[in-house]
Design an enzyme around this catalytic site. Structure first.
Site, PDB file in Angstrom:
ATOM      1  N   TYR A  24     -79.830-100.005  20.890  1.00  0.00           N
ATOM      2  CA  TYR A  24     -80.021-101.440  21.162  1.00  0.00           C
ATOM      3  C   TYR A  24     -79.969-101.802  22.645  1.00  0.00           C
ATOM      4  O   TYR A  24     -80.165-102.964  22.997  1.00  0.00           O
ATOM      5  CB  TYR A  24     -78.974-102.262  20.388  1.00  0.00           C
ATOM      6  CG  TYR A  24     -79.078-102.079  18.889  1.00  0.00           C
ATOM      7  CD1 TYR A  24     -80.202-102.525  18.197  1.00  0.00           C
ATOM      8  CD2 TYR A  24     -78.072-101.431  18.157  1.00  0.00           C
ATOM      9  CE1 TYR A  24     -80.328-102.342  16.835  1.00  0.00           C
ATOM     10  CE2 TYR A  24     -78.183-101.246  16.788  1.00  0.00           C
ATOM     11  CZ  TYR A  24     -79.307-101.702  16.137  1.00  0.00           C
ATOM     12  OH  TYR A  24     -79.434-101.524  14.785  1.00  0.00           O
ATOM     13  N   ALA A  78     -78.836-106.833   9.853  1.00  0.00           N
ATOM     14  CA  ALA A  78     -78.815-106.129   8.559  1.00  0.00           C
ATOM     15  C   ALA A  78     -79.225-107.029   7.392  1.00  0.00           C
ATOM     16  O   ALA A  78     -79.712-106.531   6.362  1.00  0.00           O
ATOM     17  CB  ALA A  78     -77.436-105.538   8.323  1.00  0.00           C
ATOM     18  N   GLU A  99     -89.974-113.191  13.446  1.00  0.00           N
ATOM     19  CA  GLU A  99     -88.873-112.244  13.180  1.00  0.00           C
ATOM     20  C   GLU A  99     -88.831-111.228  14.324  1.00  0.00           C
ATOM     21  O   GLU A  99     -89.874-110.686  14.707  1.00  0.00           O
ATOM     22  CB  GLU A  99     -89.178-111.553  11.843  1.00  0.00           C
ATOM     23  CG  GLU A  99     -88.210-110.457  11.442  1.00  0.00           C
ATOM     24  CD  GLU A  99     -88.650-109.795  10.127  1.00  0.00           C
ATOM     25  OE1 GLU A  99     -89.597-110.278   9.457  1.00  0.00           O
ATOM     26  OE2 GLU A  99     -88.033-108.762   9.778  1.00  0.00           O
ATOM     27  N   ARG A 108     -86.884 -95.856  11.812  1.00  0.00           N
ATOM     28  CA  ARG A 108     -85.483 -95.552  11.482  1.00  0.00           C
ATOM     29  C   ARG A 108     -85.336 -95.269   9.981  1.00  0.00           C
ATOM     30  O   ARG A 108     -86.321 -94.941   9.306  1.00  0.00           O
ATOM     31  CB  ARG A 108     -84.606 -96.716  11.964  1.00  0.00           C
ATOM     32  CG  ARG A 108     -84.712 -96.909  13.491  1.00  0.00           C
ATOM     33  CD  ARG A 108     -83.837 -98.035  13.990  1.00  0.00           C
ATOM     34  NE  ARG A 108     -82.418 -97.744  13.744  1.00  0.00           N
ATOM     35  CZ  ARG A 108     -81.466 -98.677  13.850  1.00  0.00           C
ATOM     36  NH1 ARG A 108     -81.768 -99.923  14.182  1.00  0.00           N
ATOM     37  NH2 ARG A 108     -80.208 -98.344  13.635  1.00  0.00           N
TER      38      ARG A 108
HETATM   39  C1  DQA Z   1     -81.904-104.929  14.032  1.00  0.00           C
HETATM   40  C2  DQA Z   1     -82.329-103.808  13.080  1.00  0.00           C
HETATM   41  C3  DQA Z   1     -81.522-103.863  11.797  1.00  0.00           C
HETATM   42  O1  DQA Z   1     -81.928-102.835  10.904  1.00  0.00           O
HETATM   43  C4  DQA Z   1     -80.051-103.686  12.102  1.00  0.00           C
HETATM   44  O2  DQA Z   1     -79.292-103.812  10.911  1.00  0.00           O
HETATM   45  C5  DQA Z   1     -79.549-104.606  13.155  1.00  0.00           C
HETATM   46  C6  DQA Z   1     -80.416-104.920  14.291  1.00  0.00           C
HETATM   47  C7  DQA Z   1     -82.623-104.815  15.395  1.00  0.00           C
HETATM   48  O3  DQA Z   1     -82.570-105.790  16.147  1.00  0.00           O
HETATM   49  O4  DQA Z   1     -83.181-103.767  15.717  1.00  0.00           O
HETATM   50  O5  DQA Z   1     -78.404-105.008  13.134  1.00  0.00           O
HETATM   51  O6  DQA Z   1     -82.290-106.168  13.463  1.00  0.00           O
END
Ligand code: DQA
Length: 149
Positions: A24, A78, A99, A108
């Protein structure tokens, strides 16, 4: 149409910068908010920026946005992969929904490939890091501009 845009962030995103930085990145959510506010000023958008670890709070903000906002950017984290309740709330919201995922969820684990929120989203940005929020704001602004023209 209102130029108020809600930017909503789901669970664990309060730990951005500390949480799995190899996935991230090192930017914090405060950094993301700062950059979103700077861009919003440039695009003449008003911003409400929120994060919660609680599903109901995200739903309450979506309900609030129904009456006031011209667009909504959401990283449901999530809850993307689990929440019919967030999808149902978004289905009551009439303006553009973008989104955002910081990581490329499609690269992933398989459980991250399914998004309930994508069934409503007008656009999806994944794998562009925190820049994805800026891209989403630009998309909302251009949709609002074309509605106004
Ligand atoms: C997320 C991807 C999701 O799968 C994960 O649970 C997150 C962050 C992302 O920003 O890449 O918490 O939304």
């Amino acid at each position: 149409m209102s130029r108020l845009v809600y930017v909503l962030n789901g669970p664990n995103l309060n730990l951005l910068g500390k949480r799995q930085p190899h996935i991230y990145g090192h930017e914090t959510l405060a950094d993301v908010e700062r950059d979103c506010r700077a861009l919003a000023a440039e695009l003449k958008l008003d911003l409400r920026f929120h994060q919660s670890n609680r599903e109901y709070e995200l739903i309450d903000w979506i309900h609030e946005a129904r009456d006031t906002a011209g667009g909504l950017v959401i990283n449901p984290a999530a809850f993307t992969h689990t929440s019919v309740a967030i999808l149902d709330a978004l289905n009551t919201f009439d303006a553009p929904v973008i989104e955002v995922h910081i990581s490329n969820v499609h690269k992933r684990e398989e459980f991250r490939h399914r998004s309930f929120v994508s069934l409503r989203a007008d656009g999806v940005i994944a794998g562009c890091g925190t820049l994805g929020y800026q891209l989403a704001l630009r998309r909302v602004a251009s949709l609002l501009d074309s509605q106004a023209a």
